[in-house]
Scaffold this active site. Structure first.
Site, mmCIF file in Angstrom:
data_model
loop_
_atom_site.group_PDB
_atom_site.id
_atom_site.type_symbol
_atom_site.label_atom_id
_atom_site.label_comp_id
_atom_site.label_asym_id
_atom_site.label_seq_id
_atom_site.Cartn_x
_atom_site.Cartn_y
_atom_site.Cartn_z
ATOM 1 N N GLN A 1 23.686 28.968 38.963
ATOM 2 C CA GLN A 1 24.242 29.335 37.653
ATOM 3 C C GLN A 1 24.466 27.926 36.198
ATOM 4 O O GLN A 1 25.245 26.855 36.862
ATOM 5 C CB GLN A 1 25.067 30.197 36.991
ATOM 6 C CG GLN A 1 24.216 31.691 37.977
ATOM 7 C CD GLN A 1 25.286 32.746 37.827
ATOM 8 O OE1 GLN A 1 25.277 33.383 39.037
ATOM 9 N NE2 GLN A 1 25.445 32.751 36.727
ATOM 10 N N ARG B 1 27.582 32.105 14.518
ATOM 11 C CA ARG B 1 28.100 30.508 14.809
ATOM 12 C C ARG B 1 28.080 30.108 16.106
ATOM 13 O O ARG B 1 28.214 28.321 16.218
ATOM 14 C CB ARG B 1 28.593 29.836 13.802
ATOM 15 C CG ARG B 1 29.310 28.850 13.007
ATOM 16 C CD ARG B 1 30.074 27.883 12.477
ATOM 17 N NE ARG B 1 31.092 29.378 11.695
ATOM 18 C CZ ARG B 1 31.126 29.401 10.420
ATOM 19 N NH1 ARG B 1 31.122 28.575 9.577
ATOM 20 N NH2 ARG B 1 31.807 30.258 9.622
ATOM 21 N N GLY B 2 28.671 31.090 16.657
ATOM 22 C CA GLY B 2 29.179 30.249 18.131
ATOM 23 C C GLY B 2 27.392 30.113 18.740
ATOM 24 O O GLY B 2 26.406 29.593 18.541
ATOM 25 N N MET B 3 27.445 29.396 20.239
ATOM 26 C CA MET B 3 26.575 29.232 20.865
ATOM 27 C C MET B 3 24.816 30.210 21.269
ATOM 28 O O MET B 3 24.048 30.238 20.013
ATOM 29 C CB MET B 3 26.995 28.954 22.342
ATOM 30 C CG MET B 3 25.478 28.465 23.089
ATOM 31 S SD MET B 3 26.810 26.945 24.343
ATOM 32 C CE MET B 3 27.002 28.247 25.525
ATOM 33 N N HIS C 1 19.318 28.910 34.522
ATOM 34 C CA HIS C 1 19.886 29.566 35.873
ATOM 35 C C HIS C 1 18.860 30.119 36.583
ATOM 36 O O HIS C 1 17.319 30.012 36.673
ATOM 37 C CB HIS C 1 20.786 31.232 35.547
ATOM 38 C CG HIS C 1 21.861 30.987 34.857
ATOM 39 N ND1 HIS C 1 22.601 30.230 34.639
ATOM 40 C CD2 HIS C 1 22.533 31.868 34.830
ATOM 41 C CE1 HIS C 1 23.447 30.562 33.972
ATOM 42 N NE2 HIS C 1 23.734 31.571 34.429
ATOM 43 N N ARG D 1 27.759 28.325 40.328
ATOM 44 C CA ARG D 1 27.385 27.185 39.691
ATOM 45 C C ARG D 1 27.177 26.180 39.806
ATOM 46 O O ARG D 1 27.762 25.514 40.803
ATOM 47 C CB ARG D 1 28.854 27.387 39.398
ATOM 48 C CG ARG D 1 28.925 26.328 37.508
ATOM 49 C CD ARG D 1 28.245 27.888 36.149
ATOM 50 N NE ARG D 1 29.600 28.645 35.628
ATOM 51 C CZ ARG D 1 28.889 29.189 34.731
ATOM 52 N NH1 ARG D 1 27.988 29.547 34.550
ATOM 53 N NH2 ARG D 1 29.874 30.505 35.129
ATOM 54 N N GLN E 1 29.770 38.199 18.945
ATOM 55 C CA GLN E 1 30.929 37.308 18.336
ATOM 56 C C GLN E 1 31.795 37.549 19.979
ATOM 57 O O GLN E 1 33.091 36.636 20.268
ATOM 58 C CB GLN E 1 31.509 38.365 17.616
ATOM 59 C CG GLN E 1 33.272 38.048 17.430
ATOM 60 C CD GLN E 1 33.760 36.605 16.426
ATOM 61 O OE1 GLN E 1 32.750 36.126 15.401
ATOM 62 N NE2 GLN E 1 34.295 35.331 16.781
ATOM 63 N N CYS F 1 22.906 37.325 31.677
ATOM 64 C CA CYS F 1 21.783 36.462 31.690
ATOM 65 C C CYS F 1 21.048 36.382 33.500
ATOM 66 O O CYS F 1 20.286 36.092 33.815
ATOM 67 C CB CYS F 1 22.314 35.204 31.392
ATOM 68 S SG CYS F 1 23.971 35.146 32.201
ATOM 69 N N GLY G 1 26.302 29.237 31.270
ATOM 70 C CA GLY G 1 27.158 30.471 31.687
ATOM 71 C C GLY G 1 27.898 30.142 31.040
ATOM 72 O O GLY G 1 29.369 31.700 31.310
HETATM 73 N N1 HSE Z 1 28.194 34.961 33.606
HETATM 74 C C1 HSE Z 1 27.242 34.639 33.100
HETATM 75 C C2 HSE Z 1 27.826 33.242 33.515
HETATM 76 C C3 HSE Z 1 26.274 33.911 31.983
HETATM 77 O O1 HSE Z 1 29.022 32.438 33.997
HETATM 78 O O2 HSE Z 1 26.197 31.653 33.844
HETATM 79 C C4 HSE Z 1 26.542 35.510 31.084
HETATM 80 O O3 HSE Z 1 25.924 36.367 31.049
#
Ligand code: HSE
Length: 372
Positions: free
Chosen positions: A162, A10-12, A274, A267, A73, A135, A166
């Protein structure tokens, strides 16, 4: 009939996995059992067939009845349940999107367009634990697989851009809340043709620094800004996200001589895509057309974007790639440092190839392996 248990659907990441499985008609020829950590007896997802009520994801006895468990999960669930299942002597296959078991000796990090032979060797030798990669690492390998396979990469530096996804679903919402707060704060200036960009910037900066901006999840403004830190610190001065670049790349590829991979992870305000800028040091002066062919021919999802403005802004952006399985690579050129230095840029959907898709595919690979 095989019994496959799904946890965290159910999560993303789990819901993207369900979407993809539905789109690819992956349900069938096995009995899907859905688990829950909060709604035992409730109704499972609509997968176009009758399924039993939700089962307790902490019930080891029920979990032990599964031939395959697929979990999105998260790490806390894996930390708690996986050792209990092992203690019970469960001999099924554990497929996991969380990072907890990635670096274990008896697990394989899965990204089959890139490491199919590693996966097949693992299945033949009886390995039962298959984990999706980080990812950023998976998306780098999807982009540059052809060049890695050629054996000509001496080292690689990846500077990342990113997306909010993520960091989690709540972070995606917070990013848009921040955008909305900035838009509200500057509305009168945007609507007034006489206002200047300098005035607008002052208003935005004031709002970015205001305690009223929602930052509970990121801890800082991301909209109209960026955050050059992802995950926790390591003794090396890297962040854990940066550390994974080297550790996971070399585990995924099972390199004999580890390839140094390092860079800064940042980020930015994209939603779920990404991007990465690469500096690649080759061990020989390969012509660009050879490099292009290697990249292009690696697998069906990579797409080479010509190093031209129009193609780049059309095809090599999160806006173009989001929600698709295409991994474009572009900005390919030799660098001033010398003929063995190559620049490249790539984008990829962090929830698809970065998370759900390798899990969906390994599930089918394990099913095929068990049916052989
Ligand atoms: N750790 C990655 C992020 C996502 O913070 O963008 C998960 O692999």
């Amino acid at each position: 009939m095989l019994r496959i248990g799904f946890v965290g659907w159910r999560g993303m990441v789990g819901s993207v996995l369900m979407e993809r499985m539905f789109a690819e008609h992956d349900f069938g020829n096995y009995e899907p059992i859905f688990f829950t950590t909060s709604n035992v007896g409730g109704k499972g997802p609509d997968i176009g067939q009758e399924i039993p009520p939700l089962k307790d994801a902490y019930n080891i006895e029920t979990l032990s009845e599964m031939d395959i468990i697929v979990t999105c999960q998260g790490g806390d669930f894996t930390k708690r349940v996986y050792p209990e299942l092992q203690e019970e002597g469960w001999s099924g296959y554990w497929i996991d999107s969380a990072s907890t078991l990635r670096m274990n000796d008896d697990s394989i990090i899965v990204l089959d367009p890139v490491n199919k032979s590693v996966i097949e060797a693992g299945l033949s030798s009886g390995i039962k634990t298959y984990v999706g990669g980080n990812c950023t690492v998976s998306l780098m390998l999807m982009a540059l697989s052809g060049l890695f396979a050629s054996g000509h990469i001496e080292w690689i530096s990846s500077m990342t851009y990113q997306a909010a996804s993520g960091a989690g679903a709540k972070n995606m919402i917070e990013l848009v809340q921040q955008m909305s707060a900035l838009a509200d704060a500057s509305k009168d200036l945007i609507d007034n043709p006489a206002s200047s960009a300098i005035e607008l910037d002052a208003r935005i900066t004031q709002k970015l620094r205001s305690p009223a901006l929602p930052v509970a999840h990121f801890g800082a403004p991301l909209a109209a800004s960026l955050i050059p830190w992802i995950d926790r610190p390591m003794d090396s001065g890297q962040t854990r996200e940066e550390w994974k670049g080297y550790a996971e790349t070399n585990k995924i590829l099972q390199t004999e001589k580890p390839i140094p991979v390092d860079g800064l992870c940042v980020r930015i305000g994209a939603m779920r895509c990404h991007s990465q800028g690469f500096t690649i040091k080759l061990n020989k002066d390969l012509p660009l057309d050879e490099i292009s062919s290697m990249l292009r021919e690696a697998h069906e999802w990579v797409e080479l974007v010509p190093n031209e403005r129009a193609a780049t802004i059309k095809d090599l952006t999160p806006a173009a790639v989001s929600g698709t399985l295409t991994v474009p690579v572009g900005r390919l050129r030799k660098m001033l440092m010398g003929p063995e230095y190559v620049a490249a840029f790539s984008c990829g959907d962090q929830l698809l190839w970065g998370a759900a898709e390798p899990i969906r595919r390994i599930m089918n690979i394990v099913i095929n392996h068990l049916s052989d």
